[in-house]
Design a protein around this motif. Structure first.
Motif, PDB file in Angstrom:
ATOM      1  N   ASP A  79       0.830  -1.209   0.000  1.00 36.47           N
ATOM      2  CA  ASP A  79       0.000   0.000   0.000  1.00 36.47           C
ATOM      3  C   ASP A  79       0.861   1.254   0.000  1.00 36.47           C
ATOM      4  OD1 ASP A  79      -2.297  -1.455  -0.069  1.00 36.47           O
ATOM      5  OD2 ASP A  79      -2.667  -1.382   2.099  1.00 36.47           O
ATOM      6  N   ALA A  80       1.916   1.251   0.822  1.00 37.27           N
ATOM      7  CA  ALA A  80       2.795   2.421   0.893  1.00 37.27           C
ATOM      8  C   ALA A  80       3.485   2.658  -0.447  1.00 37.27           C
ATOM      9  CB  ALA A  80       3.827   2.235   2.004  1.00 37.27           C
ATOM     10  N   LEU A  81       3.913   1.567  -1.096  1.00 30.37           N
ATOM     11  CA  LEU A  81       4.598   1.706  -2.378  1.00 30.37           C
ATOM     12  C   LEU A  81       3.656   2.281  -3.443  1.00 30.37           C
ATOM     13  CD1 LEU A  81       7.080  -0.809  -3.900  1.00 30.37           C
ATOM     14  CD2 LEU A  81       5.201   0.002  -5.305  1.00 30.37           C
ATOM     15  N   VAL A  82       2.386   1.776  -3.474  1.00 35.49           N
ATOM     16  CA  VAL A  82       1.410   2.273  -4.447  1.00 35.49           C
ATOM     17  C   VAL A  82       1.085   3.734  -4.170  1.00 35.49           C
ATOM     18  CG1 VAL A  82      -0.952   2.007  -5.295  1.00 35.49           C
ATOM     19  CG2 VAL A  82       0.472  -0.021  -4.904  1.00 35.49           C
ATOM     20  N   SER A  83       0.914   4.078  -2.898  1.00 35.02           N
ATOM     21  CA  SER A  83       0.581   5.460  -2.537  1.00 35.02           C
ATOM     22  C   SER A  83       1.685   6.418  -2.958  1.00 35.02           C
ATOM     23  CB  SER A  83       0.337   5.557  -1.022  1.00 35.02           C
ATOM     24  OG  SER A  83      -0.772   4.753  -0.657  1.00 35.02           O
ATOM     25  N   ARG A  84       2.956   6.016  -2.762  1.00 37.28           N
ATOM     26  CA  ARG A  84       4.070   6.891  -3.157  1.00 37.28           C
ATOM     27  C   ARG A  84       4.106   7.064  -4.674  1.00 37.28           C
ATOM     28  NH1 ARG A  84       7.123   4.057   0.620  1.00 37.28           N
ATOM     29  NH2 ARG A  84       8.137   2.880  -1.065  1.00 37.28           N
ATOM     30  N   ALA A  85       3.860   5.979  -5.385  1.00 33.66           N
ATOM     31  CA  ALA A  85       3.868   6.070  -6.848  1.00 33.66           C
ATOM     32  C   ALA A  85       2.786   7.016  -7.351  1.00 33.66           C
ATOM     33  CB  ALA A  85       3.687   4.677  -7.460  1.00 33.66           C
ATOM     34  N   ILE A  86       1.586   6.932  -6.715  1.00 30.16           N
ATOM     35  CA  ILE A  86       0.498   7.828  -7.115  1.00 30.16           C
ATOM     36  C   ILE A  86       0.860   9.269  -6.794  1.00 30.16           C
ATOM     37  CG2 ILE A  86      -1.894   8.462  -6.628  1.00 30.16           C
ATOM     38  CD1 ILE A  86      -2.492   5.492  -6.212  1.00 30.16           C
ATOM     39  N   ALA A  87       1.341   9.490  -5.586  1.00 23.60           N
ATOM     40  CA  ALA A  87       1.674  10.849  -5.148  1.00 23.60           C
ATOM     41  C   ALA A  87       2.782  11.456  -5.998  1.00 23.60           C
ATOM     42  CB  ALA A  87       2.078  10.834  -3.681  1.00 23.60           C
ATOM     43  N   GLY A  89       3.227  10.884  -9.044  1.00 18.75           N
ATOM     44  CA  GLY A  89       2.777  11.044 -10.421  1.00 18.75           C
ATOM     45  C   GLY A  89       3.363  10.032 -11.373  1.00 18.75           C
ATOM     46  N   ARG A  90       3.922   8.920 -10.858  1.00 24.78           N
ATOM     47  CA  ARG A  90       4.500   7.910 -11.729  1.00 24.78           C
ATOM     48  C   ARG A  90       3.391   7.174 -12.482  1.00 24.78           C
ATOM     49  NH1 ARG A  90       8.093   6.861  -7.220  1.00 24.78           N
ATOM     50  NH2 ARG A  90       6.977   4.935  -6.734  1.00 24.78           N
ATOM     51  N   PRO A  91       3.668   6.649 -13.642  1.00 25.18           N
ATOM     52  CA  PRO A  91       2.616   5.992 -14.433  1.00 25.18           C
ATOM     53  C   PRO A  91       2.322   4.566 -13.976  1.00 25.18           C
ATOM     54  CG  PRO A  91       4.660   6.015 -15.663  1.00 25.18           C
ATOM     55  CD  PRO A  91       4.912   6.836 -14.437  1.00 25.18           C
ATOM     56  N   ALA A  92       3.256   3.957 -13.230  1.00 19.41           N
ATOM     57  CA  ALA A  92       3.057   2.553 -12.862  1.00 19.41           C
ATOM     58  C   ALA A  92       3.875   2.247 -11.620  1.00 19.41           C
ATOM     59  CB  ALA A  92       3.456   1.649 -14.018  1.00 19.41           C
ATOM     60  N   TYR A  93       3.709   1.054 -11.123  1.00 13.82           N
ATOM     61  CA  TYR A  93       4.502   0.589  -9.985  1.00 13.82           C
ATOM     62  C   TYR A  93       4.866  -0.867 -10.250  1.00 13.82           C
ATOM     63  CZ  TYR A  93       0.737  -2.353  -8.210  1.00 13.82           C
ATOM     64  OH  TYR A  93      -0.208  -3.336  -8.070  1.00 13.82           O
ATOM     65  N   SER A  94       5.825  -1.373  -9.488  1.00  6.94           N
ATOM     66  CA  SER A  94       6.259  -2.767  -9.596  1.00  6.94           C
ATOM     67  C   SER A  94       6.803  -3.189  -8.247  1.00  6.94           C
ATOM     68  CB  SER A  94       7.336  -2.905 -10.676  1.00  6.94           C
ATOM     69  OG  SER A  94       7.867  -4.214 -10.683  1.00  6.94           O
ATOM     70  N   ALA A  95       6.482  -4.429  -7.815  1.00 10.52           N
ATOM     71  CA  ALA A  95       6.935  -4.881  -6.499  1.00 10.52           C
ATOM     72  C   ALA A  95       6.909  -6.396  -6.434  1.00 10.52           C
ATOM     73  CB  ALA A  95       6.060  -4.292  -5.399  1.00 10.52           C
ATOM     74  N   TYR A  96       7.825  -6.935  -5.599  1.00 14.90           N
ATOM     75  CA  TYR A  96       7.793  -8.366  -5.262  1.00 14.90           C
ATOM     76  C   TYR A  96       7.030  -8.509  -3.949  1.00 14.90           C
ATOM     77  CZ  TYR A  96      11.117  -9.605  -8.914  1.00 14.90           C
ATOM     78  OH  TYR A  96      11.715  -9.816 -10.126  1.00 14.90           O
ATOM     79  N   LEU A  97       6.277  -9.606  -3.845  1.00 19.95           N
ATOM     80  CA  LEU A  97       5.374  -9.774  -2.714  1.00 19.95           C
ATOM     81  C   LEU A  97       5.395 -11.237  -2.296  1.00 19.95           C
ATOM     82  CD1 LEU A  97       3.286  -7.986  -1.149  1.00 19.95           C
ATOM     83  CD2 LEU A  97       1.537  -8.995  -2.637  1.00 19.95           C
ATOM     84  N   ARG A  98       5.540 -11.487  -0.988  1.00 18.10           N
ATOM     85  CA  ARG A  98       5.470 -12.851  -0.482  1.00 18.10           C
ATOM     86  C   ARG A  98       4.013 -13.210  -0.193  1.00 18.10           C
ATOM     87  NH1 ARG A  98       9.702 -12.766   4.327  1.00 18.10           N
ATOM     88  NH2 ARG A  98       8.753 -10.708   4.498  1.00 18.10           N
ATOM     89  N   VAL A  99       3.618 -14.412  -0.640  1.00 19.10           N
ATOM     90  CA  VAL A  99       2.239 -14.892  -0.468  1.00 19.10           C
ATOM     91  C   VAL A  99       2.285 -16.205   0.298  1.00 19.10           C
ATOM     92  CG1 VAL A  99       0.187 -15.752  -1.663  1.00 19.10           C
ATOM     93  CG2 VAL A  99       1.421 -13.762  -2.556  1.00 19.10           C
TER      94      VAL A  99
END
Length: 685
Positions: A79-87, A89-99
């Motif tokens: 969530d923090a990574l997506v929020s920073r990308a939106i704030a 003004g970046r066009p996209a985001y990318s992240a590794y996530l453990r499931v």
């Protein structure tokens, strides 16, 4: 095929080419999502559900439902990574996530999404994909581990090579390989190192627990020993299990069991195309050697072989030079009546070359003794050879009776004529033990030190000349003589700079520390010398050290029956001056009283006549006579049989007065013919 938490994957039908995008995504475990940021809903297709290990009925479109698979910490991070990308003004985001999967294991996933924005630039929707990244990250982890291992092995090779480059002796090479640091660097728990010598392997290093199975020497042709095997074959031998130890080397198996050794590597050490030794490394918990590890062992064995060969040559040269140096030093010190003499020599600290330090003690006529201390420039065989030659010529010149200044000047000329680039520093002391008269000559060397009988300690200020060799080169052979007195109980200390070198300090500080050590040290000069040597050893000085101590034990040793004797070469003003000084000191110490000046004057006249009229050397002797009344006798010998005769002075009054003066001042005088020589004598009451 099937996947955990998903439905069966249909196989592509015949002729279905190219594959549909849905099939490509399904086969590669990729799913898509559509996230409505305003409405708070997230759509996951079947592929995305399989990535999250969810069945369709387990997901209701609310992103919070993913909390059963994504931990709170991971969700907050995303969530923090997506929020920073939106704030930003970046066009996209990318992240590794453990499931977290339903069977309790963990899967790495990768998600990336593109933001859709309205006319005002506000993000209101995210469309993206999520995929199973387990295979990718596992491969990356394997590559990382492999790279790490390669870097480790490269580091081992570089560190060991660098350490071996600084190892000059065999002992230093052993220090690089053995010990906790060396073994840890090689990943081993034990080491054995052997060198080939005349058909045998000499074990020069062996770790704890290997003392019993390995003798100090092993035959190259001895069966059942891996060290002998690799020397014979020139090939490495890897032992991968205790069972292999038992089968191939039954003699070593019990010790491998007792030490917990699981495997070992025995490597031939090759230099200049021949096997010069073998290295054995033992391991615990290791049952295989990868190709990279085998290559590392081969590279290490090559470097170690070259280093050992270089170290063996260094040790051989050092041993030869040390033997030469020891042969050049005096084998024994003469007994010196009236004095106690102690000498010490310490070679340079381990690993360093030998030096040109030397000492000598020379018995001279008339109760005198010469003491020499010196240091030839350099630390090699040539320095030792030059040192030996200088010691011999100094002893010869002093034994011929030359004055101290002449001894030093002629030694300088000799060194210059050797056509060597070396120079030498030196101090020569001549002590008349009957009178305590001390004559000192210094050629660029450090001053001598004296400890008085009352315990006081001081450096003697001796006017010096240039080092030997340099003074002859520059034509300045003037070596001033410093005359002092050594009283009974006084200790004269002469040393080379290895005794005053203190790491981190200058020479003056080192000399001050030495003076304090001597002042506070044992009264016995043997014990004091040993204590000073211990200090040198503790400091690990990278230079050799020579030391001479002389303690005058008696005052007036020239009792009736004793004598003082001095050889005086022709055309040697320094020797004539030294003879005059000896006579002056002797007659005063023997209590000649008011007749001292008369004795000196007569002696000087007899010596001058011998040198002037014979063109040869003279020998002057002064001694007390065993008569009821105290009498002194002066004798001057020369190599002419022509007898002197008294004659009247010439008109100018310049010559002819010598024997008249002798006749007037001496109680009695005369001449003794001695074959082709003669002796002119005079006595005084």
């Amino acid at each position: 095929m099937s996947d955990r938490g998903g439905t069966a994957t249909p196989a592509p039908e015949a002729g279905d080419w190219p594959a549909h995008a849905d099939l490509s995504m399904e086969l590669n475990r990729i799913g898509s999502f559509d996230w409505d940021l305003d409405g708070g809903q997230m759509y996951l297709d079947d592929g995305a559900l399989r990535v999250f290990d969810l069945r369709p009925e387990e997901y209701d479109g609310d992103p919070r439902t993913l909390g059963t698979r994504v931990t709170r910490e991971e969700g907050a991070r995303l969530d923090a990574l997506v929020s920073r990308a939106i704030a930003d003004g970046r066009p996209a985001y990318s992240a590794y996530l453990r499931v977290g999967l339903r069977d309790g294991t963990t899967r790495w996933t990768h998600t990336q999404g593109t933001f859709l924005r309205d006319e005002d630039g506000r993000a209101h929707r995210v469309i993206g994909v999520v995929r199973d990244a387990t295979l990718e990250l596992n491969f990356s982890a394997q590559q990382f581990a492999l790279d790490q291992e390669r870097r480790r092995q490269t580091g081992v090779l570089q560190q060991t090579t660098a350490a071996l480059a600084n190892a000059s002796t065999v002992r230093e090479v052993i220090g690089v390989l053995g010990g906790e640091a060396g073994l840890a660097r090689l990943g081993a728990v034990n080491m054995v190192l052997g060198l080939v010598e005349g058909g045998r392997i000499r074990i020069v290093a062996k770790g704890e627990g290997t003392e019993r199975p390995l003798a100090d020497y092993t035959r190259v042709d001895e069966p059942g020993l891996p060290m002998s095997e690799v020397v014979r074959t020139g090939r490495a031998r890897l032992v991968l299990s205790r069972a292999e130890f038992a089968a191939a080397y039954p003699r070593l198996h019990p010790y491998a069991e007792a030490m917990g050794i699981d495997s070992a590597a025995y490597l031939p050490l090759i230099a200049e195309g021949r096997v010069i030794g073998a290295l054995g490394l033992s391991y615990r918990g290791k049952s295989a050697f990868s190709p990279e590890e085998r290559n590392l062992l081969v590279a290490l064995s090559s470097g170690i072989g070259q280093s050992l060969q270089r170290a063996k040559l260094h040790d051989r040269e050092h041993d030869l030079a040390e033997e030469l140096q020891q042969a050049m030093l005096p084998r024994s010190i003469p007994e010196v009546p009236g004095a106690e003499v102690v000498v010490r020599y310490r070679p340079a600290h381990e690993g360093q070359d030998i030096g040109g330090d030397w000492y000598d003690v020379i018995s001279l006529p008339g109760g005198r003794v010469g003491v020499v201390i010196g240091d030839v420039q350099g630390h090699d065989t040539q320095a030792a050879a030059v040192m030996g030659q200088l010691r011999i010529v100094l002893r010869a010149y002093a034994g011929e009776g030359h004055a101290p200044a002449t001894v030093m000047a002629r030694a300088s000329e000799f060194l210059h004529e050797l056509d060597t680039e070396r120079f030498a520093t030196c101090t020569y002391a001549e002590i008349d033990l009957s009178t305590g008269a001390l004559q000192l000559v210094r050629a660029g060397h450090i001053d001598p030190l004296v400890r008085h009988a009352d315990g006081g300690c001081r450096w003697l200020p001796v006017t010096g000349g240039l080092p030997l060799g340099l003074s002859a080169m520059f034509g300045t052979l003037d070596y001033p003589v410093t005359t002092l007195s050594l009283d009974p109980g006084d200790v004269l200390l002469m040393c080379t700079d290895g005794l005053v070198e203190v790491p981190g300090t200058d020479l003056d500080d080192g000399m001050g520390q030495l003076a304090e050590l001597v002042r506070a040290g044992p009264r016995d000069i043997g014990e004091l010398s040993d204590r000073l040597c211990d200090v040198v050893d503790e400091r690990h000085i990278e230079d050799d050290m020579a030391l001479v101590m002389l303690r005058r034990t008696a005052g007036d040793t020239a009792q009736p029956g004793g004598r003082l004797r001095q050889f005086i070469p022709p055309s040697d003003p320094d020797a004539l001056s030294a003879a005059r000084h000896m006579i002056r000191s002797a007659v005063r110490s023997w209590g000649a009283g008011e007749r001292a000046d008369e004795i000196e004057l007569v002696s000087d006249e007899l010596i001058t006549n011998a040198l002037l009229h014979t063109d040869g050397p003279a020998v002057v002797t002064i001694r007390p006579l065993s008569t009821p009344e105290r009498r002194l006798r002066v004798e001057v010998e020369d190599r002419s049989s022509a007898l002197p005769h008294r004659r009247e002075p010439g008109e100018a009054g310049v010559s002819g007065r010598g024997l008249l003066l002798v006749d007037q001042l001496a109680d009695v005088w005369g001449v003794e013919p001695r074959g082709n020589e003669k002796c002119v004598w005079a006595e005084f009451g």
